[in-house]
Scaffold this active site. Structure first.
Site, mmCIF file in Angstrom:
data_model
loop_
_atom_site.group_PDB
_atom_site.id
_atom_site.type_symbol
_atom_site.label_atom_id
_atom_site.label_comp_id
_atom_site.label_asym_id
_atom_site.label_seq_id
_atom_site.Cartn_x
_atom_site.Cartn_y
_atom_site.Cartn_z
ATOM 1 N N GLU A 40 0.832 -1.203 0.000
ATOM 2 C CA GLU A 40 0.000 0.000 0.000
ATOM 3 C C GLU A 40 0.874 1.263 0.000
ATOM 4 O O GLU A 40 0.586 2.240 0.690
ATOM 5 C CB GLU A 40 -0.947 0.011 1.199
ATOM 6 C CG GLU A 40 -1.943 -1.138 1.196
ATOM 7 C CD GLU A 40 -2.980 -1.040 2.295
ATOM 8 O OE1 GLU A 40 -4.153 -1.367 2.034
ATOM 9 O OE2 GLU A 40 -2.638 -0.631 3.415
ATOM 10 N N GLU A 76 -6.832 -7.238 -1.021
ATOM 11 C CA GLU A 76 -7.404 -7.189 0.324
ATOM 12 C C GLU A 76 -8.879 -6.839 0.205
ATOM 13 O O GLU A 76 -9.244 -5.725 -0.172
ATOM 14 C CB GLU A 76 -6.681 -6.163 1.206
ATOM 15 C CG GLU A 76 -5.254 -6.540 1.547
ATOM 16 C CD GLU A 76 -4.606 -5.582 2.539
ATOM 17 O OE1 GLU A 76 -5.335 -4.790 3.176
ATOM 18 O OE2 GLU A 76 -3.372 -5.614 2.682
#
Length: 608
Positions: A182, A257
């Site tokens: 991320e 995710e």
């Protein structure tokens, strides 16, 4: 003799060829819209679970549950601060044996998505970074700064030695490896990402690499040439559009995710999301041929002192609880929930004709335990190590201490009233005057001062400071030192001359216990034993205690805190034994003479 020699050489070639063939028994590749496993379309139906959050003895059982829900893949981070707790000292043993975790997955017929970035976030202490990075002069995490890259390279090469041979292109079951994590939510330096890619390749990760980012940050966090995966988005049309826009108009399409629930932090309500709110989303994603990784499929427990914390300019400091139940399909103890059954039903709809899921294993039995007498005690102030002296308070990092507690002690003149001010308290303090607790300060509540009355004479002032977890997300990764990070003053006059006692509590087998404690309301260790004829899961009920940590047979079960919402600590059957078991409780605020265990967790009770 020459013929025998030639025959021997020929046999060696054949043998070597067979070994190579075994190593290359599978292939994994990207097509324009799908993943290809052995040249055929393959849809990953994956669930995240983390090896340190599950007792090693239970890894295989959790994987059998994954298969029973219909998963064909599991995802896991690799945690730098577990594997290099002190600079240059690596640990891949016991519950840190990530290679064994991957191998067991293979034995259970599961593929693996590996996420070994030095930064993991994951509601984990310092986002996975080892505390000692903060002692490296000039080091800047998640950057091209030379010292950081040097430590990063050393670490990732050690990981590569263990895990690179387990990639699918080497005969293993690791399908893909994620670089960084991320990153788009933190920065946008493509050169830095390219360095990440090179380091991974140099460490032996020569298969498929990918990046993952939340949808709004994907453009910043994606390295052109690698597969971009998206987090937190499950609209099939938007997923495909976003990935195509960043991957030359192509797929495959992977949600790295997907969040069917959320985590908890101290002092806020327990987070739950009904299965019916997400089952339809899962159905639409699978119907669209999109691969998915559920975060989390099984959360488990963040034991010892390894929880992280969130902090932003506009929100208070938010340390996470020890339970990582996450309201996931598999609960903290590894049992199927209604969400598990709902998702299994959805997945069954998308299996190939004739494929049947294995039966769901029965729930693990759980037990209550009657009151356990804690008949040995060790008041903290009577069990201090050798002190380290300094003019001003030293941080945990200054003391070369990672987690736990530090006691700061000084002598000051009494017969006064005034304000005690601690600048830069991180994160929780118990204030004691001549051995008696007079108050607490809590960073969550932005508390840094209190009024104190000092008795006559020379007064011993003790400040016991707890590291409640380093920040794991956002810009404050660079501002993560613990303890008293500033000065201490009384009535605006700075206090000088401190003794510091390191209390990491990595183990409690060195503590000297005496008889039953008479004092209460001061930091105290207590020990008791109990006998079992059979072992089952159980949960220590800490709702009548104050704040602290519990060990069972030497295993640190994690933190408890009366504020909630978590009121119990999960005790795995794997860590209990028939016969005598030993429990140790360290409470900062409110010790009790007995400890009880119940057969169900209490994760949703808040107290003022």
């Amino acid at each position: 003799m020459r013929k025998i020699k030639y025959l021997f050489i020929l046999m060696l070639f054949v043998f070597a060829g067979n070994i190579q063939a075994q190593k290359l028994q599978h292939t994994f590749a990207l097509a324009d819209s799908v993943f290809l496993l052995d040249g055929k379309p393959f849809q990953m139906i994956s669930g995240e679970m983390h090896y340190p959050r599950i007792p090693r003895e239970a890894w295989r059982a959790r994987m059998k549950m994954a298969k029973a829900m219909g998963l064909n893949t599991i995802g896991t981070y690799v945690f730098w601060n577990l594997h290099e707790p002190q600079k240059g000292k690596f640990d891949f043993q016991g519950n840190n044996d990530i290679a064994e975790f991957v191998k067991i997955a293979k034995e259970e017929g599961l593929w693996v998505i590996l996420r070994p970035s030095p930064y993991v976030c994951a509601e984990w202490e310092f986002g996975g970074y080892p505390y000692w990075l903060q002692n490296e002069k000039g080091l800047v995490v998640r950057s091209k700064e030379a010292q950081y890259l040097k430590e990063y390279e050393t670490y990732i090469k050690e990981v590569g030695k263990k895990l690179a041979p387990l990639q699918i292109n080497h005969g293993g079951n690791i399908l893909m490896v994620q670089i960084e994590n991320e990153y788009g939510s933190y920065g946008s330096d493509k050169d830095y990402l390219a360095i990440n890619q090179k380091m991974f390749k140099d460490a032996g990760f020569d298969g498929l690499l990918y990046t993952c980012d939340p949808a709004p940050d994907l453009v910043k966090g994606h390295l052109p040439g690698l597969l971009p995966a998206v987090n937190g988005l499950d609209n099939p049309k938007k997923v495909k559009q976003l990935i195509r826009e960043n991957h030359n108009g192509k797929g495959p399409f992977y949600i790295a995710e997907w969040y069917p629930a959320w985590f908890d932090w101290w002092g806020t309500k327990h987070h739950t999301v009904p299965a019916e709110q997400y089952a339809g989303h899962l159905d639409s994603v699978l119907a669209a041929g999109i691969s998915i990784n559920m975060y989390m499929f099984h959360g488990g427990t963040t034991r010892a002192f390894m929880n992280g914390a969130n902090y932003k300019d506009d929100t208070p400091y938010e340390p996470q609880v020890s339970s990582y139940d996450y309201d996931a399909p598999l609960d903290e103890a590894g049992n199927a929930t209604p969400k598990f059954m709902a998702f299994r039903e959805v997945i069954e709809k998308h299996l190939a004709p004739g494929v049947k899921l294995p039966a769901v294993p029965a729930a693990k039995p759980a037990m209550a335990i009657p009151a356990i007498k804690l008949n040995h005690a060790a008041p903290l102030l009577q069990n201090l190590p050798v002190a380290i002296s300094n003019k001003t308070p030293l941080t945990f990092e200054d003391l070369q201490q990672d987690y736990g507690y530090v006691l700061y002690r000084t002598k000051i003149k009494g017969s006064r009233k005034g304000q005690l001010l601690i600048k830069g308290l991180r994160d929780y303090a118990v204030i004691m005057v001549n051995g008696k607790t007079v108050g607490t300060l809590d960073r969550r509540l932005k508390q840094d001062s209190m009024n104190v009355t000092l008795p006559a004479g020379t007064v011993t002032l003790d400040i016991l400071v707890e590291n409640l977890g380093r920040i794991n997300f956002g810009k404050y990764l660079l501002d993560n030192k613990k303890g008293i990070t500033g000065s201490v003053s009384f009535n605006q006059a700075e206090i000088k001359g401190w003794q510091m006692y390191k209390l990491p509590f990595a183990a409690v087998n060195q503590v000297k216990f005496g008889g039953v404690a008479k004092a209460s309301g001061v930091p105290m260790l207590q020990k008791g034993t109990f006998s079992l004829n059979t072992v089952k899961d159980t949960y220590f009920d800490m709702s009548n205690w104050g704040k602290g940590v519990v060990w069972i047979n030497g295993h640190n079960l994690g933190r408890y805190w009366r504020v909630g919402p978590q009121q119990t600590l999960y005790v795995p059957a794997e860590w209990l034994k028939k016969g005598i078991n030993e429990v140790v409780v360290f409470d900062l605020l409110k010790s009790q003479s007995t400890l009880t265990a119940v057969d169900k967790p209490i994760l949703d009770k808040l107290n003022n």
